[in-house]
Scaffold this motif. Structure first.
Motif, PDB file in Angstrom:
ATOM      1  N   ASN A 380       0.862  -1.193   0.000  1.00 42.17           N
ATOM      2  CA  ASN A 380       0.000   0.000   0.000  1.00 42.17           C
ATOM      3  C   ASN A 380       0.891   1.233   0.000  1.00 42.17           C
ATOM      4  O   ASN A 380       1.263   1.757   1.048  1.00 42.17           O
ATOM      5  CB  ASN A 380      -0.923  -0.018   1.218  1.00 42.17           C
ATOM      6  CG  ASN A 380      -1.966   1.084   1.174  1.00 42.17           C
ATOM      7  OD1 ASN A 380      -1.869   2.024   0.390  1.00 42.17           O
ATOM      8  ND2 ASN A 380      -2.967   0.978   2.029  1.00 42.17           N
ATOM      9  N   SER A 381       1.248   1.689  -1.202  1.00 41.29           N
ATOM     10  CA  SER A 381       2.213   2.776  -1.332  1.00 41.29           C
ATOM     11  C   SER A 381       1.781   4.067  -0.633  1.00 41.29           C
ATOM     12  O   SER A 381       2.584   4.700   0.051  1.00 41.29           O
ATOM     13  CB  SER A 381       2.486   3.043  -2.820  1.00 41.29           C
ATOM     14  OG  SER A 381       3.628   3.837  -2.980  1.00 41.29           O
ATOM     15  N   PRO A 382       0.515   4.526  -0.771  1.00 39.65           N
ATOM     16  CA  PRO A 382       0.113   5.746  -0.054  1.00 39.65           C
ATOM     17  C   PRO A 382       0.240   5.621   1.465  1.00 39.65           C
ATOM     18  O   PRO A 382       0.580   6.582   2.147  1.00 39.65           O
ATOM     19  CB  PRO A 382      -1.349   5.935  -0.479  1.00 39.65           C
ATOM     20  CG  PRO A 382      -1.437   5.280  -1.814  1.00 39.65           C
ATOM     21  CD  PRO A 382      -0.542   4.076  -1.707  1.00 39.65           C
ATOM     22  N   LEU A 383      -0.024   4.418   1.993  1.00 41.52           N
ATOM     23  CA  LEU A 383       0.128   4.205   3.435  1.00 41.52           C
ATOM     24  C   LEU A 383       1.590   4.337   3.832  1.00 41.52           C
ATOM     25  O   LEU A 383       1.920   4.979   4.844  1.00 41.52           O
ATOM     26  CB  LEU A 383      -0.411   2.827   3.814  1.00 41.52           C
ATOM     27  CG  LEU A 383      -0.313   2.451   5.299  1.00 41.52           C
ATOM     28  CD1 LEU A 383      -1.202   3.358   6.140  1.00 41.52           C
ATOM     29  CD2 LEU A 383      -0.687   0.984   5.515  1.00 41.52           C
ATOM     30  N   ALA A 384       2.485   3.731   3.039  1.00 36.62           N
ATOM     31  CA  ALA A 384       3.922   3.837   3.321  1.00 36.62           C
ATOM     32  C   ALA A 384       4.380   5.284   3.254  1.00 36.62           C
ATOM     33  O   ALA A 384       5.153   5.748   4.103  1.00 36.62           O
ATOM     34  CB  ALA A 384       4.705   2.981   2.325  1.00 36.62           C
ATOM     35  N   GLU A 407      11.732   2.611   3.893  1.00 35.69           N
ATOM     36  CA  GLU A 407      12.428   3.374   2.852  1.00 35.69           C
ATOM     37  C   GLU A 407      13.175   2.496   1.854  1.00 35.69           C
ATOM     38  O   GLU A 407      13.936   2.983   1.037  1.00 35.69           O
ATOM     39  CB  GLU A 407      13.375   4.381   3.498  1.00 35.69           C
ATOM     40  CG  GLU A 407      12.626   5.488   4.242  1.00 35.69           C
ATOM     41  CD  GLU A 407      13.553   6.464   4.943  1.00 35.69           C
ATOM     42  OE1 GLU A 407      14.723   6.088   5.182  1.00 35.69           O
ATOM     43  OE2 GLU A 407      13.111   7.589   5.240  1.00 35.69           O
ATOM     44  N   LYS A 408      12.949   1.198   1.916  1.00 36.88           N
ATOM     45  CA  LYS A 408      13.616   0.304   0.967  1.00 36.88           C
ATOM     46  C   LYS A 408      13.030   0.415  -0.434  1.00 36.88           C
ATOM     47  O   LYS A 408      13.617  -0.033  -1.401  1.00 36.88           O
ATOM     48  CB  LYS A 408      13.511  -1.147   1.462  1.00 36.88           C
ATOM     49  CG  LYS A 408      14.377  -1.430   2.684  1.00 36.88           C
ATOM     50  CD  LYS A 408      14.218  -2.876   3.123  1.00 36.88           C
ATOM     51  CE  LYS A 408      15.073  -3.172   4.356  1.00 36.88           C
ATOM     52  NZ  LYS A 408      14.900  -4.575   4.821  1.00 36.88           N
ATOM     53  N   GLN A 409      11.835   0.990  -0.537  1.00 38.00           N
ATOM     54  CA  GLN A 409      11.212   1.118  -1.852  1.00 38.00           C
ATOM     55  C   GLN A 409      10.612   2.507  -1.992  1.00 38.00           C
ATOM     56  O   GLN A 409      10.378   3.211  -1.014  1.00 38.00           O
ATOM     57  CB  GLN A 409      10.109   0.065  -2.017  1.00 38.00           C
ATOM     58  CG  GLN A 409       9.086   0.055  -0.889  1.00 38.00           C
ATOM     59  CD  GLN A 409       8.118  -1.094  -1.020  1.00 38.00           C
ATOM     60  OE1 GLN A 409       8.066  -1.760  -2.023  1.00 38.00           O
ATOM     61  NE2 GLN A 409       7.321  -1.324   0.014  1.00 38.00           N
ATOM     62  N   ASN A 410      10.409   2.926  -3.251  1.00 38.15           N
ATOM     63  CA  ASN A 410       9.814   4.230  -3.508  1.00 38.15           C
ATOM     64  C   ASN A 410       8.311   4.163  -3.257  1.00 38.15           C
ATOM     65  O   ASN A 410       7.659   3.173  -3.571  1.00 38.15           O
ATOM     66  CB  ASN A 410      10.074   4.660  -4.956  1.00 38.15           C
ATOM     67  CG  ASN A 410      11.543   4.932  -5.203  1.00 38.15           C
ATOM     68  OD1 ASN A 410      12.239   5.433  -4.325  1.00 38.15           O
ATOM     69  ND2 ASN A 410      12.011   4.596  -6.394  1.00 38.15           N
ATOM     70  N   HIS A 411       7.779   5.247  -2.709  1.00 39.99           N
ATOM     71  CA  HIS A 411       6.357   5.286  -2.419  1.00 39.99           C
ATOM     72  C   HIS A 411       5.766   6.585  -2.934  1.00 39.99           C
ATOM     73  O   HIS A 411       6.444   7.601  -3.021  1.00 39.99           O
ATOM     74  CB  HIS A 411       6.108   5.177  -0.904  1.00 39.99           C
ATOM     75  CG  HIS A 411       6.659   3.910  -0.314  1.00 39.99           C
ATOM     76  ND1 HIS A 411       6.097   2.684  -0.547  1.00 39.99           N
ATOM     77  CD2 HIS A 411       7.749   3.699   0.476  1.00 39.99           C
ATOM     78  CE1 HIS A 411       6.798   1.753   0.097  1.00 39.99           C
ATOM     79  NE2 HIS A 411       7.804   2.341   0.719  1.00 39.99           N
TER      80      HIS A 411
END
Length: 672
Positions: A380-384, A407-411
């Motif tokens: 859930n990118s917006p949650l991250a 922070e291991k992935q772009n969100h």
């Protein structure tokens, strides 16, 4: 009166046959006037003749009691297996048909001699044509040349022909036929006849298909008015029309009007009715969007008392309820942790987290709860995104150890459909992050250019470390424009200050708002976490004297000349359109010129050779151009004036010190 007459009939010396005839006539009259329940009451006193039974079945259908009507019809059909009219009636008890039914319906239609019943079935099939479009079209084509024996037949035939024209993309012809049909109906029916309402209702749907929105709106209003006058009869029909009006205005993005019709519709349906449950859900969510929190809470409670537990809508309603309670300062914060996060959709997870942050409960999240959120954030990118921003920017939070996993992935943040940036280099805002926070300025506050004003807000509600201050430069708006998030996107917002510490107070000279006027302005405060607030009502910005007048040139009275040609008095300069400032370069001696626009009160300045230099020097001016060639013409977008209003003047100064002021005053407006 009819019911009183029935009593007299039953007590009279009339023969049983004549009594039955009178009762049938009374029931038919009640049926035609939409009093279907009363018609059934009268029919209960009647014998079991075919005409009585047919009318009873038709009354049950009108009351949406299809199952009862079907059972009664089956019994009647068994008793009269060869009666073609009864066979035709059977199809009225169904809303949808199987492929094999079409042939049987056509046969029943051809064999029946009951023109009114045939018309009712044709209207019934036409009403539900989305379920069986081919059958509807075939029957209409087969009966379009039937000679109309009544105004009712003629009107319905015309409506049905209009639908065929729309299907065949003959839109203009269809609209003309619809217009003439309603005009003729208005002449042939009593103004409050129920069938006139029904014709307008159907015409409204056809106008919608033809893209004639204004005609659709007018037809719906006509149908609504008639049904309202006929209450308590036709309450179901009125409810349907009101709901369609809600949908019409919702599509037109007139959310306040849509909300008005939706709430009217809810007054005419029962709490547990499924259609009304849908309406209560929509009213809850729309009320939240429009910040009508009492409406949100009322409909949320009614929905929760009758709705399906643990469904997606259940959690939408629950989160809406808690948000409304938060805004009204009645929320029990611990209730947030009773929600089962495993049941929430991705969007609901973000909304839940935003509520936790708004209520200052983020720092109290346990390691177990944070671990659960981290797991959800992986998909859930917006949650991250929200978690990372909050952990990084919220002071004294104990959750920094989770950043490494996040922070291991772009969100990315919310979908761009659900957010927008009010101005360049300003944080994007989303509808769910709005809070009530600003306490000053209030409605009707008077701010004065040159006099410091203290902006006040509740920093505990406007979550974040820093804030930006913006003011609306759009002044030709509807009063309720700011109640709807979608309308805020259409407002031109001017940033007056950025990166202010979120202390709850900030002083500012209203000059930086670059605007003036009476009761037309709102402030928007936006935190670095994207939480935002609007000031209540509208405040004023008045002119005021100041030492710093914005002028970079020293003006001498003897170098005043009359040279500016445009803008003229009362000219309108729309932002976004190419406009021209012109002057007589032969009178304004010099090689280059600088240009200023007045950001203050124009009263007393004067024009031509009657300019008061003392007042000029005590007004605020904004320089929007310098070192322009002295050609007598300058093309520009009025956005350069950095303001909106109707109190502007131009000041042009040459490099040799000659200067000129434009006539009277002109206006700068948003795009026309």
């Amino acid at each position: 009166m009819l019911l009183a007459g029935v009593e007299q009939v039953m007590q009279s010396q009339l023969s049983p046959k004549n009594q039955q005839s009178v009762l049938l006539t009374v029931a038919q009259s009640l049926y035609l006037h939409g009093n279907f329940t009363a018609a059934l009451d009268i029919l209960a006193l009647c014998d079991s003749s075919i005409d009585m039974q047919i009318l009873k079945i038709k009354s049950l259908i009108k009351l949406n009691q299809q199952q009862k009507a079907r059972i009664l019809w089956q019994k009647l059909s068994q008793q009269n297996p060869q009666n073609s009219n009864i066979k035709l009636l059977g199809w009225l008890t169904k809303d949808s048909y199987l492929a094999g039914d079409i042939k049987q319906i056509k046969i029943a239609f051809q064999n029946s001699d009951a023109s009114e019943l045939k018309l009712e079935l044709l209207i019934h099939i036409f009403t539900h044509r989305d379920n069986h479009p081919i059958l509807s079209r075939q029957l209409i084509l087969e009966n379009e040349n039937t000679t109309a024996t009544s105004a009712s037949q003629k009107a319905w035939q015309s409506l049905m022909k209009s639908s065929l024209l729309i299907e065949d993309n003959q839109i203009d012809q269809a609209i003309k036929l619809l217009d003439s049909t309603l005009k003729n109906a208005a002449n042939n029916y009593h103004p409050l006849h129920c069938e006139l309402a029904k014709l307008n209702h159907f015409a409204a749907n056809l106008y919608a298909q033809a893209g004639a929105q204004l005609a659709q709106e007018q037809a719906l209003n006509k149908a609504m008015f008639i049904y309202q006058q006929l209450l308590p009869n036709f309450e179901h029909e009125l409810s349907t029309v009101l709901y369609e009006q809600y949908q019409y205005y919702l599509k037109e993005r007139d959310y306040l009007q849509a909300n008005n019709f939706l709430n009217k519709q809810l007054l005419h349906c029962s709490t547990s009715d499924q259609k009304c449950m849908k309406g209560r859900y929509e009213s809850t969510m729309l009320g939240l969007s429009l910040r009508k929190y009492s409406q949100t809470l009322k409909n949320a409670e009614l929905w929760l008392a009758n709705g399906t537990q643990q469904s997606s809508q259940y959690y939408d309603i629950t989160l809406a309820k808690y948000t409304a309670q938060y805004e009204q300062n009645t929320l029990n914060k611990t209730a947030l942790f009773d929600i089962d996060l495993t049941q929430l959709s991705k969007q609901q997870q973000v909304q839940w987290l935003e509520l936790v942050i708004k209520t200052n409960m983020f720092n109290t999240l346990t390691s177990q709860q944070m671990q659960q959120l981290i797991v959800y954030a992986k998909s859930n990118s917006p949650l991250a995104f929200e978690l990372i921003a909050t952990i990084n920017k919220l002071n004294n939070n104990p959750h920094t150890q989770w950043l490494a996993q996040l922070e291991k992935q772009n969100h990315i943040s919310h979908s761009t459909k659900n957010q927008f940036s009010p101005a360049r280099d300003i944080n994007a805002i989303s509808e769910t992050k709005r809070v009530s926070s600003i306490t000053a300025p209030k409605h009707a506050s008077q701010l004065k250019i040159g006099s410091e004003f203290t902006i006040e807000w509740d920093s505990k509600r406007l979550i974040g470390n820093t804030i930006s201050v913006l003011v609306n430069h759009t002044v030709n708006y509807k009063v309720n424009s700011f109640d709807d998030f979608n309308n805020l996107k259409k407002i031109d917002w001017h940033p007056a200050a950025t990166n202010l510490k979120n202390t709850g107070t900030a002083q500012i000279d209203p000059y930086h708002f670059m605007a003036n006027g009476t009761n037309r302005f709102k402030l928007m405060l936006i935190s670095d976490l994207g939480y935002w607030s609007l000031s209540d009502g509208f405040f004023s910005i008045a002119s005021g004297k100041t030492v710093d007048n914005g002028l970079e040139h020293f003006l001498l009275k003897d170098k005043l000349v009359t040279t500016i040609i445009t803008p003229k008095a009362l000219d309108i300069y729309p932002v976004g359109q190419q406009k021209t400032i012109t002057w007589n370069a032969n009178k304004l001696y010099g090689q280059t010129v600088a240009m200023y626009v007045l950001h203050d009160d124009s009263r007393g300045i004067g024009d031509k050779q009657q300019v008061d230099l003392n007042i000029v020097n005590n007004r605020r001016w904004y320089q929007f151009a310098e070192e322009l060639p002295n050609t007598g013409e300058f093309n520009l977008d009025p956005a350069l004036f950095n303001g909106r209003g109707n109190n502007y003047k131009i000041l042009i100064v040459s490099d040799l010190g000659y200067w000129s002021v434009s006539d009277k005053r002109f206006s700068v407006v948003n795009p026309l």
